[in-house]
Motif scaffolding. Sequence first.
Motif, PDB file in Angstrom:
ATOM      1  N   THR A 141      -6.661   3.934 -18.843  1.00 48.24           N
ATOM      2  CA  THR A 141      -6.978   5.132 -18.073  1.00 48.24           C
ATOM      3  C   THR A 141      -7.946   6.060 -18.809  1.00 48.24           C
ATOM      4  OG1 THR A 141      -5.057   6.348 -18.890  1.00 48.24           O
ATOM      5  CG2 THR A 141      -4.762   5.035 -16.885  1.00 48.24           C
ATOM      6  N   GLY A 182      -2.168   2.297 -18.766  1.00 49.36           N
ATOM      7  CA  GLY A 182      -1.329   2.509 -17.596  1.00 49.36           C
ATOM      8  C   GLY A 182      -0.644   1.213 -17.199  1.00 49.36           C
ATOM      9  N   ALA A 224       2.813   5.118 -18.911  1.00 49.59           N
ATOM     10  CA  ALA A 224       1.572   5.303 -19.657  1.00 49.59           C
ATOM     11  C   ALA A 224       1.912   5.298 -21.139  1.00 49.59           C
ATOM     12  CB  ALA A 224       0.892   6.608 -19.275  1.00 49.59           C
ATOM     13  N   THR A 266     -11.025   0.035 -17.469  1.00 53.36           N
ATOM     14  CA  THR A 266     -10.712   1.402 -17.040  1.00 53.36           C
ATOM     15  C   THR A 266     -10.521   1.495 -15.531  1.00 53.36           C
ATOM     16  OG1 THR A 266     -11.930   2.287 -18.921  1.00 53.36           O
ATOM     17  CG2 THR A 266     -11.501   3.798 -17.118  1.00 53.36           C
ATOM     18  N   ASP A 267      -9.490   2.233 -15.154  1.00 54.56           N
ATOM     19  CA  ASP A 267      -9.190   2.497 -13.755  1.00 54.56           C
ATOM     20  C   ASP A 267      -8.588   3.900 -13.676  1.00 54.56           C
ATOM     21  OD1 ASP A 267      -8.608   2.219 -10.983  1.00 54.56           O
ATOM     22  OD2 ASP A 267      -8.254   0.088 -11.240  1.00 54.56           O
ATOM     23  N   GLU A 268      -8.078   4.256 -12.527  1.00 55.69           N
ATOM     24  CA  GLU A 268      -7.527   5.590 -12.267  1.00 55.69           C
ATOM     25  C   GLU A 268      -6.326   5.903 -13.160  1.00 55.69           C
ATOM     26  OE1 GLU A 268      -8.798   7.891 -10.079  1.00 55.69           O
ATOM     27  OE2 GLU A 268     -10.449   6.454  -9.973  1.00 55.69           O
ATOM     28  N   PRO A 269      -6.022   7.185 -13.361  1.00 57.08           N
ATOM     29  CA  PRO A 269      -4.806   7.564 -14.097  1.00 57.08           C
ATOM     30  C   PRO A 269      -3.557   7.044 -13.385  1.00 57.08           C
ATOM     31  CG  PRO A 269      -6.257   9.452 -13.839  1.00 57.08           C
ATOM     32  CD  PRO A 269      -6.824   8.346 -12.989  1.00 57.08           C
TER      33      PRO A 269
END
Length: 149
Positions: free
Chosen positions: A81, A91, A110, A138-141
């Motif tokens: 994230t 995440g 997380a 990488t992606d959304e929180p």
Amino acid sequence: MAKRCVPVTVRWSDMDAFGHVNNVQVLRLLEEVRVHAFEDLRDHGGPSLLESGVVVARHEVEYLAPLVWRLAPVPTDIWITAVGGASFEVGYEIYDDDEDGARTVYVRAATTCVAYDLGTGSARRLSDTERDVLESWTDEPVPFRRRSR
């Protein structure tokens, strides 16, 4: 390629007296997922983060539904994230999808990881290869129901 699914096996001994996977065992399942994912760095010409050094600095976990033992592995999505100079955020989502496409999410979590120099016993900067691979994940929180204060 951001989120990746790592199936993880729930052991009979992971269950507690309440008939579901104990919270401590959930952290062990997440560790197993991280270990498998970190090995991907080896495929990109660098050492695994497990060889070059990484430590856990923080966990945040939401338990959303009881996870119980079963023979089939449980799917677990893992993604990054955020990536910093020496640290990065991981995440996770442990879940099942039924045949109608409905998703049951058991756990969202997380982890803050810090690149670590095993020789000096201190934090180190992420290498360019580590950073490139982590940023490609990488992606959304993590969509926690309630954020920490």
